[in-house]
Design a protein around this motif. Structure first.
Motif, PDB file in Angstrom:
ATOM      1  N   PHE A 192     -12.567  -3.922   9.076  1.00 25.03           N
ATOM      2  CA  PHE A 192     -11.306  -4.826   8.458  1.00 25.03           C
ATOM      3  C   PHE A 192     -10.818  -4.379   6.993  1.00 25.03           C
ATOM      4  O   PHE A 192      -9.741  -3.922   6.846  1.00 25.03           O
ATOM      5  N   LYS A 193     -11.725  -4.301   6.213  1.00 22.48           N
ATOM      6  CA  LYS A 193     -11.386  -4.090   4.645  1.00 22.48           C
ATOM      7  C   LYS A 193     -10.804  -2.699   4.653  1.00 22.48           C
ATOM      8  O   LYS A 193     -10.149  -2.312   3.960  1.00 22.48           O
ATOM      9  N   GLU A 194     -11.580  -1.732   5.200  1.00 22.56           N
ATOM     10  CA  GLU A 194     -11.341  -0.345   5.252  1.00 22.56           C
ATOM     11  C   GLU A 194      -9.918   0.030   5.770  1.00 22.56           C
ATOM     12  O   GLU A 194      -9.155   0.638   5.122  1.00 22.56           O
ATOM     13  N   LEU A 195      -9.478  -0.829   6.772  1.00 27.55           N
ATOM     14  CA  LEU A 195      -8.219  -0.352   7.335  1.00 27.55           C
ATOM     15  C   LEU A 195      -7.260  -1.190   6.327  1.00 27.55           C
ATOM     16  O   LEU A 195      -6.011  -0.550   6.320  1.00 27.55           O
ATOM     17  N   MET A 196      -7.414  -2.480   5.773  1.00 29.16           N
ATOM     18  CA  MET A 196      -6.259  -2.999   4.800  1.00 29.16           C
ATOM     19  C   MET A 196      -6.238  -2.017   3.419  1.00 29.16           C
ATOM     20  O   MET A 196      -5.026  -2.001   2.986  1.00 29.16           O
ATOM     21  N   LYS A 197      -7.339  -1.584   2.894  1.00 35.21           N
ATOM     22  CA  LYS A 197      -7.208  -0.351   1.900  1.00 35.21           C
ATOM     23  C   LYS A 197      -6.192   0.689   2.333  1.00 35.21           C
ATOM     24  O   LYS A 197      -5.667   0.992   1.433  1.00 35.21           O
ATOM     25  N   PHE A 198      -6.524   1.155   3.626  1.00 37.51           N
ATOM     26  CA  PHE A 198      -5.678   2.205   4.073  1.00 37.51           C
ATOM     27  C   PHE A 198      -4.315   1.864   4.024  1.00 37.51           C
ATOM     28  O   PHE A 198      -3.370   2.724   3.700  1.00 37.51           O
ATOM     29  N   ILE A 199      -4.170   0.672   4.585  1.00 34.68           N
ATOM     30  CA  ILE A 199      -2.412  -0.025   4.418  1.00 34.68           C
ATOM     31  C   ILE A 199      -2.131  -0.004   2.945  1.00 34.68           C
ATOM     32  O   ILE A 199      -0.832   0.488   3.036  1.00 34.68           O
ATOM     33  N   LYS A 200      -2.550  -0.372   2.225  1.00 35.11           N
ATOM     34  CA  LYS A 200      -2.187  -0.754   0.978  1.00 35.11           C
ATOM     35  C   LYS A 200      -2.297   0.908   0.309  1.00 35.11           C
ATOM     36  O   LYS A 200      -1.178   1.001  -0.482  1.00 35.11           O
ATOM     37  N   GLU A 201      -2.756   1.886   0.580  1.00 39.27           N
ATOM     38  CA  GLU A 201      -2.779   3.269   0.138  1.00 39.27           C
ATOM     39  C   GLU A 201      -1.512   3.742   0.676  1.00 39.27           C
ATOM     40  O   GLU A 201      -0.751   4.604   0.094  1.00 39.27           O
ATOM     41  N   THR A 202      -1.418   3.593   2.094  1.00 37.19           N
ATOM     42  CA  THR A 202      -0.175   4.049   2.709  1.00 37.19           C
ATOM     43  C   THR A 202       1.264   3.687   1.982  1.00 37.19           C
ATOM     44  O   THR A 202       2.272   4.305   1.970  1.00 37.19           O
ATOM     45  N   ASP A 203       1.122   2.354   1.736  1.00 34.71           N
ATOM     46  CA  ASP A 203       2.271   1.711   0.868  1.00 34.71           C
ATOM     47  C   ASP A 203       1.917   0.646  -0.161  1.00 34.71           C
ATOM     48  O   ASP A 203       1.599  -0.371  -0.164  1.00 34.71           O
ATOM     49  N   PRO A 204       1.694   1.411  -1.580  1.00 31.43           N
ATOM     50  CA  PRO A 204       1.378   0.675  -2.655  1.00 31.43           C
ATOM     51  C   PRO A 204       1.912  -0.623  -2.954  1.00 31.43           C
ATOM     52  O   PRO A 204       1.440  -1.369  -3.586  1.00 31.43           O
ATOM     53  N   LYS A 205       3.321  -0.292  -2.609  1.00 32.90           N
ATOM     54  CA  LYS A 205       4.018  -1.780  -2.643  1.00 32.90           C
ATOM     55  C   LYS A 205       3.965  -2.787  -1.446  1.00 32.90           C
ATOM     56  O   LYS A 205       4.728  -3.798  -1.422  1.00 32.90           O
ATOM     57  N   ALA A 206       3.176  -2.499  -0.647  1.00 34.10           N
ATOM     58  CA  ALA A 206       2.938  -3.473   0.534  1.00 34.10           C
ATOM     59  C   ALA A 206       2.914  -5.036   0.068  1.00 34.10           C
ATOM     60  O   ALA A 206       1.945  -5.280  -0.890  1.00 34.10           O
TER      61      ALA A 206
ATOM     62  N   ILE B  37     -16.029 -12.780   7.018  1.00 32.72           N
ATOM     63  CA  ILE B  37     -14.960 -11.720   7.073  1.00 32.72           C
ATOM     64  C   ILE B  37     -14.951 -11.437   5.546  1.00 32.72           C
ATOM     65  O   ILE B  37     -15.008 -12.256   4.519  1.00 32.72           O
ATOM     66  N   PRO B  38     -14.783 -10.101   5.395  1.00 35.06           N
ATOM     67  CA  PRO B  38     -14.798  -9.697   3.747  1.00 35.06           C
ATOM     68  C   PRO B  38     -13.338  -9.937   3.115  1.00 35.06           C
ATOM     69  O   PRO B  38     -12.203 -10.208   3.802  1.00 35.06           O
ATOM     70  N   SER B  39     -13.557 -10.631   1.889  1.00 30.32           N
ATOM     71  CA  SER B  39     -12.235 -10.898   1.327  1.00 30.32           C
ATOM     72  C   SER B  39     -11.449  -9.836   0.664  1.00 30.32           C
ATOM     73  O   SER B  39     -11.892  -8.693   0.579  1.00 30.32           O
ATOM     74  N   LEU B  40     -10.285  -9.895   0.730  1.00 26.34           N
ATOM     75  CA  LEU B  40      -9.042  -8.974   0.355  1.00 26.34           C
ATOM     76  C   LEU B  40      -8.789  -9.403  -1.176  1.00 26.34           C
ATOM     77  O   LEU B  40      -7.731  -8.744  -1.544  1.00 26.34           O
ATOM     78  N   GLY B  41      -9.525 -10.061  -1.854  1.00 26.50           N
ATOM     79  CA  GLY B  41      -8.799 -10.342  -3.128  1.00 26.50           C
ATOM     80  C   GLY B  41      -8.659  -9.312  -4.057  1.00 26.50           C
ATOM     81  O   GLY B  41      -7.870  -9.224  -5.032  1.00 26.50           O
ATOM     82  N   ASP B  42      -9.578  -8.027  -3.980  1.00 18.18           N
ATOM     83  CA  ASP B  42      -9.387  -7.144  -4.744  1.00 18.18           C
ATOM     84  C   ASP B  42      -8.264  -6.103  -4.066  1.00 18.18           C
ATOM     85  O   ASP B  42      -7.768  -5.359  -4.867  1.00 18.18           O
ATOM     86  N   VAL B  43      -7.713  -6.132  -2.895  1.00 18.75           N
ATOM     87  CA  VAL B  43      -6.897  -5.403  -2.434  1.00 18.75           C
ATOM     88  C   VAL B  43      -5.395  -5.960  -2.520  1.00 18.75           C
ATOM     89  O   VAL B  43      -4.432  -5.255  -2.832  1.00 18.75           O
ATOM     90  N   PHE B  44      -5.359  -7.258  -2.022  1.00 22.82           N
ATOM     91  CA  PHE B  44      -4.157  -8.159  -2.299  1.00 22.82           C
ATOM     92  C   PHE B  44      -4.771  -9.440  -2.766  1.00 22.82           C
ATOM     93  O   PHE B  44      -5.076 -10.371  -2.257  1.00 22.82           O
TER      94      PHE B  44
END
Length: 173
Positions: A41-55, A100-107
């Protein structure tokens, strides 16, 4: 990037269950739905953020699904192009290991929604930067989650009217 190209990149890298649906109303646009194991999950969400940094992160919809708890993260990608892409990433955890891993550092804006889901469903977000309660009072019993449908859910005697014009179980007579 088209929804189809985005979906192909996600499937190729993560081998997840994903699909595109077309929403006709009220905002006609395509949506990408992704189901991912919590281990990826977290790896995927980081990938999404890298794909669109303005997500843009929007909301987490948590739910007691009987044997497990689910969390759907709603995102908006490529909003500078028309139309933007709505992405829903769903993950789940068993009730006997509700982590579930927190996404606080990603979003960072996801933290308040993680806190809400922790309080009301009992999902533990590992690594959450601010684990304090958000809505429930500090003296609310530990291990009771108002939106759970099992024995950890709120007991009927705990429900209070709180001055609402309708009584519990029906309208005022």
């Amino acid at each position: 990037m088209t929804p189809e190209e985005f979906l192909e990149r996600i499937k190729e890298k993560f081998e997840v269950d994903a699909r595109i649906s077309e929403n006709k109303m009220p905002h006609p646009r395509k949506r990408v739905w992704i189901n991912v194991d919590r281990a990826k999950f977290k790896e995927l969400m980081k990938f999404i953020k890298e794909t669109d940094p303005k997500a843009q992160f929007s909301i987490i919809i948590g739910e007691d699904r009987g044997d497990y708890l689910s969390a759907e993260y709603h995102l908006e990608l490529f909003y500078e192009q028309e139309p933007s892409l709505s992405v829903i990433v769903a993950t789940a955890c068993p009730k006997d290991d509700p982590k579930i891993p927190s996404l606080g550092d990603v979003f960072p804006s996801s933290v308040s929604y993680e806190r809400e889901n922790k309080e009301f469903l009992g999902i533990e977000f590992e690594g959450i930067p601010d684990p304090r309660r958000l809505f429930l009072p500090d003296d609310f019993p530990e291990g009771i989650y108002p939106l759970r449908r099992d024995d950890k859910g709120i007991k009927p005697e705990m429900v209070k009217n709180a001055g609402h014009p309708y009584r519990l179980g029906g309208a005022k007579k």
